[in-house]
Scaffold this motif. Structure first.
Motif, PDB file in Angstrom:
ATOM      1  N   UNK A 143      59.786  12.978 -11.439  1.00 29.93           N
ATOM      2  CA  UNK A 143      58.623  13.219 -11.804  1.00 29.93           C
ATOM      3  C   UNK A 143      58.222  14.094 -12.813  1.00 29.93           C
ATOM      4  N   UNK A 144      57.668  14.085 -13.736  1.00 37.96           N
ATOM      5  CA  UNK A 144      57.334  14.934 -14.802  1.00 37.96           C
ATOM      6  C   UNK A 144      56.019  15.887 -14.163  1.00 37.96           C
ATOM      7  N   UNK A 145      54.898  15.166 -13.652  1.00 36.25           N
ATOM      8  CA  UNK A 145      53.933  15.911 -13.644  1.00 36.25           C
ATOM      9  C   UNK A 145      53.586  16.003 -12.101  1.00 36.25           C
ATOM     10  N   UNK A 146      54.120  15.629 -11.211  1.00 39.10           N
ATOM     11  CA  UNK A 146      53.723  15.596  -9.748  1.00 39.10           C
ATOM     12  C   UNK A 146      54.813  16.159  -8.895  1.00 39.10           C
ATOM     13  N   UNK A 147      54.330  17.034  -8.114  1.00 44.41           N
ATOM     14  CA  UNK A 147      55.303  17.568  -7.084  1.00 44.41           C
ATOM     15  C   UNK A 147      54.688  17.455  -5.699  1.00 44.41           C
TER      16      UNK A 147
ATOM     17  N   UNK B 145      49.539  15.596 -20.046  1.00 41.31           N
ATOM     18  CA  UNK B 145      48.947  15.138 -18.917  1.00 41.31           C
ATOM     19  C   UNK B 145      48.950  16.404 -17.961  1.00 41.31           C
ATOM     20  N   UNK B 146      47.813  16.400 -17.258  1.00 41.92           N
ATOM     21  CA  UNK B 146      47.768  17.439 -16.063  1.00 41.92           C
ATOM     22  C   UNK B 146      48.688  17.083 -14.933  1.00 41.92           C
ATOM     23  N   UNK B 147      49.211  18.514 -14.347  1.00 42.42           N
ATOM     24  CA  UNK B 147      49.978  18.596 -13.265  1.00 42.42           C
ATOM     25  C   UNK B 147      49.203  18.510 -11.906  1.00 42.42           C
ATOM     26  N   UNK B 148      49.989  17.865 -10.810  1.00 42.68           N
ATOM     27  CA  UNK B 148      49.437  17.680  -9.615  1.00 42.68           C
ATOM     28  C   UNK B 148      50.431  18.008  -8.504  1.00 42.68           C
TER      29      UNK B 148
ATOM     30  N   UNK C  22      47.333   9.102 -15.269  1.00 40.74           N
ATOM     31  CA  UNK C  22      45.930   8.497 -14.915  1.00 40.74           C
ATOM     32  C   UNK C  22      45.012   9.697 -13.967  1.00 40.74           C
ATOM     33  N   UNK C  23      43.681   9.349 -14.290  1.00 40.97           N
ATOM     34  CA  UNK C  23      42.824  10.174 -13.435  1.00 40.97           C
ATOM     35  C   UNK C  23      42.901   9.958 -12.192  1.00 40.97           C
ATOM     36  N   UNK C  24      42.804  10.579 -10.995  1.00 42.10           N
ATOM     37  CA  UNK C  24      42.864  10.217  -9.501  1.00 42.10           C
ATOM     38  C   UNK C  24      42.274   8.909  -9.386  1.00 42.10           C
ATOM     39  N   UNK C  25      40.959   8.709  -9.799  1.00 45.18           N
ATOM     40  CA  UNK C  25      40.303   7.385  -9.198  1.00 45.18           C
ATOM     41  C   UNK C  25      40.887   6.102  -9.667  1.00 45.18           C
ATOM     42  N   UNK C  26      41.430   6.329 -11.197  1.00 45.16           N
ATOM     43  CA  UNK C  26      42.280   4.980 -11.565  1.00 45.16           C
ATOM     44  C   UNK C  26      43.531   5.137 -10.993  1.00 45.16           C
TER      45      UNK C  26
ATOM     46  N   UNK D  37      33.697  11.051 -21.844  1.00 45.24           N
ATOM     47  CA  UNK D  37      34.138  11.823 -20.813  1.00 45.24           C
ATOM     48  C   UNK D  37      35.477  11.905 -20.686  1.00 45.24           C
ATOM     49  N   UNK D  38      36.116  10.435 -20.830  1.00 43.24           N
ATOM     50  CA  UNK D  38      37.423  10.428 -20.613  1.00 43.24           C
ATOM     51  C   UNK D  38      38.363  10.541 -21.797  1.00 43.24           C
ATOM     52  N   UNK D  39      39.527  10.842 -21.534  1.00 42.57           N
ATOM     53  CA  UNK D  39      40.294  10.876 -22.968  1.00 42.57           C
ATOM     54  C   UNK D  39      40.532   9.526 -23.551  1.00 42.57           C
ATOM     55  N   UNK D  40      41.074   9.520 -24.808  1.00 35.77           N
ATOM     56  CA  UNK D  40      41.307   8.340 -25.348  1.00 35.77           C
ATOM     57  C   UNK D  40      42.554   7.422 -24.660  1.00 35.77           C
TER      58      UNK D  40
END
Length: 398
Positions: free
Chosen positions: A10-14, A46-49, A137-141, A326-329
């Motif tokens: 994973x690149x963005x989640x720990x 992309x954001x990290x989580x 993806x945003x959390x809700x998606x 409000x959302x990214x492309x």
């Protein structure tokens, strides 16, 4: 931007704490699911989580806390206070509640919003949630995709494995969005291929499209106090009636005025649809007009699906200056997946930043309609611009 091609990472989640057995299991399972989604572009921006296998001592931006890990034995008031504190710290909180027959209800809290859905439980749910967060993806998606995921693979179609891997594309496996007013029924159908779809600011511009026999057009006047609103709508409706082939002309927002003018259809934004009362939705349905709804991702598509509209619009595909979003492309990779999910059930319109230069790329995703604004309103030669883009749709049909 790179592409995942099967590496189990994973690149963005720990998953934390890193030395906990549950966190380690989540990390590996999420990486395995992520690898099965190839090819998928990996966006370094992309954001990290940080998803927690134990209740964290504190939380902040980027933390994801699942309800089963919330403080045990806390009263409803205490739990609500804890959730509020986490939200105020900009953490994401996911509360899950078991229902009957293997169903589960999820409530996802972010700083600014609450999302409630119900769907089938699956043992791979939370690793799948982490995997889709890792995809950007945003959390809700990500929640919608994760609740669609099935360990038995029934969420994906075997025919798409070579291009989409195990990506969820079976609408019936996705959860339902809760808290919406009742749906009065399925809105009337419109053409399955809406084609070129100019969205224009005046009746004058719409009348020019009638001269060019453009089948799908939208009048978009946002100001409800526009001094000649009713006249603009009436002229646009009359212009649409001059189109002799597959005429599907829509009025944005002003559905009561559109109904009074006997419009073919109306288009509503996601927020506008959500603001309607049950009585208003029933009244809109009773007009017999077609309904299109704007969406900006999986959650909003499923929210719109609840109302069984005539078509769904999704975007913004590319950056756009015509509307604040409000959302990214969304990009082409997401659009291609939206097509696989939605097109078997509704006409899908791609929106946002589309013009003659990128239209061919948009159509390569399989979408059969594209809304354009500046590509028409700012064209030096409107007729030539319209005919050129219509040729691109004709080539898609060929």
């Amino acid at each position: 931007m790179t592409t995942h091609t099967g590496a189990a990472s994973l690149s963005h989640v720990q998953c934390l704490p890193a030395d906990a057995l549950l966190a380690s299991a989540w990390q590996q399972a999420a990486a395995d699911i992520r690898a099965r989604l190839a090819p998928w572009p990996d966006d370094p921006t992309a954001p990290s989580w940080r998803v927690h296998a134990q209740t964290p001592a504190c939380a902040s931006t980027g933390d994801v806390i699942w309800w089963p890990l919330s403080p045990q034995g806390a009263s409803g008031t205490e739990a609500s206070a804890q959730i509020d504190a986490w939200r105020a710290a900009d953490a994401v909180v996911l509360c899950s509640r078991a229902l009957a027959a293997g169903q589960v209800e999820d409530t996802l809290y972010t700083r600014d919003a609450v999302y409630r859905v119900a769907g089938a439980d699956d043992p791979a749910f939370f690793p799948a949630f982490a995997a889709f967060l890792d995809c950007g993806f945003a959390p809700h998606d990500a929640l919608m995709l994760a609740r669609a995921w099935r360990t038995d693979g029934s969420h994906a179609r075997a025919a798409e494995a070579d291009t989409l891997g195990a990506w969820p594309t079976v609408l019936e496996t996705f959860p339902v969005v809760l808290g919406q007013v009742p749906s009065p029924g399925r809105f009337p159908a419109c053409p399955s291929r809406l084609g070129l779809y100019p969205v224009l600011p005046s009746a004058d511009a719409c009348e020019r499209m009638a001269d060019l026999q453009v089948g799908t057009v939208q009048l978009r006047i946002k100001d409800p106090a526009h001094p000649t609103l009713r006249s603009e709508i009436e002229r646009t409706v009359a212009a649409g009636q001059r189109v002799t082939h597959d005429s599907a002309w829509f009025i944005n927002d002003h559905w009561r005025e559109a109904a009074q003018a006997s419009a073919y259809g109306v288009h509503l934004g996601q927020e506008d649809m959500a603001a309607l009362s049950a009585e208003a939705v029933a009244a809109l349905f009773a007009t017999g007009m077609r309904l299109g709804i704007s969406t900006h991702g999986y959650y909003e598509m499923l929210a719109a699906h609840h109302f069984r509209p005539s078509y769904l619009a999704v975007g913004a595909v590319f950056p756009t200056t015509t509307k604040v979003i409000a959302t990214a492309p969304q990009g082409l990779a997401k659009l291609a997946r939206y097509v696989k999910l939605i097109a078997p059930h509704y006409p899908l319109v791609a929106i946002g930043g589309i013009d003659a230069d990128n239209l061919a790329q948009v159509l390569d995703t399989g979408v059969t309609s594209a809304a354009v604004v500046r590509a028409v309103t700012q064209a030096v030669d409107v007729a030539a611009a319209v005919k050129g883009m219509q040729r691109a749709f004709a080539q898609q049909r060929a």
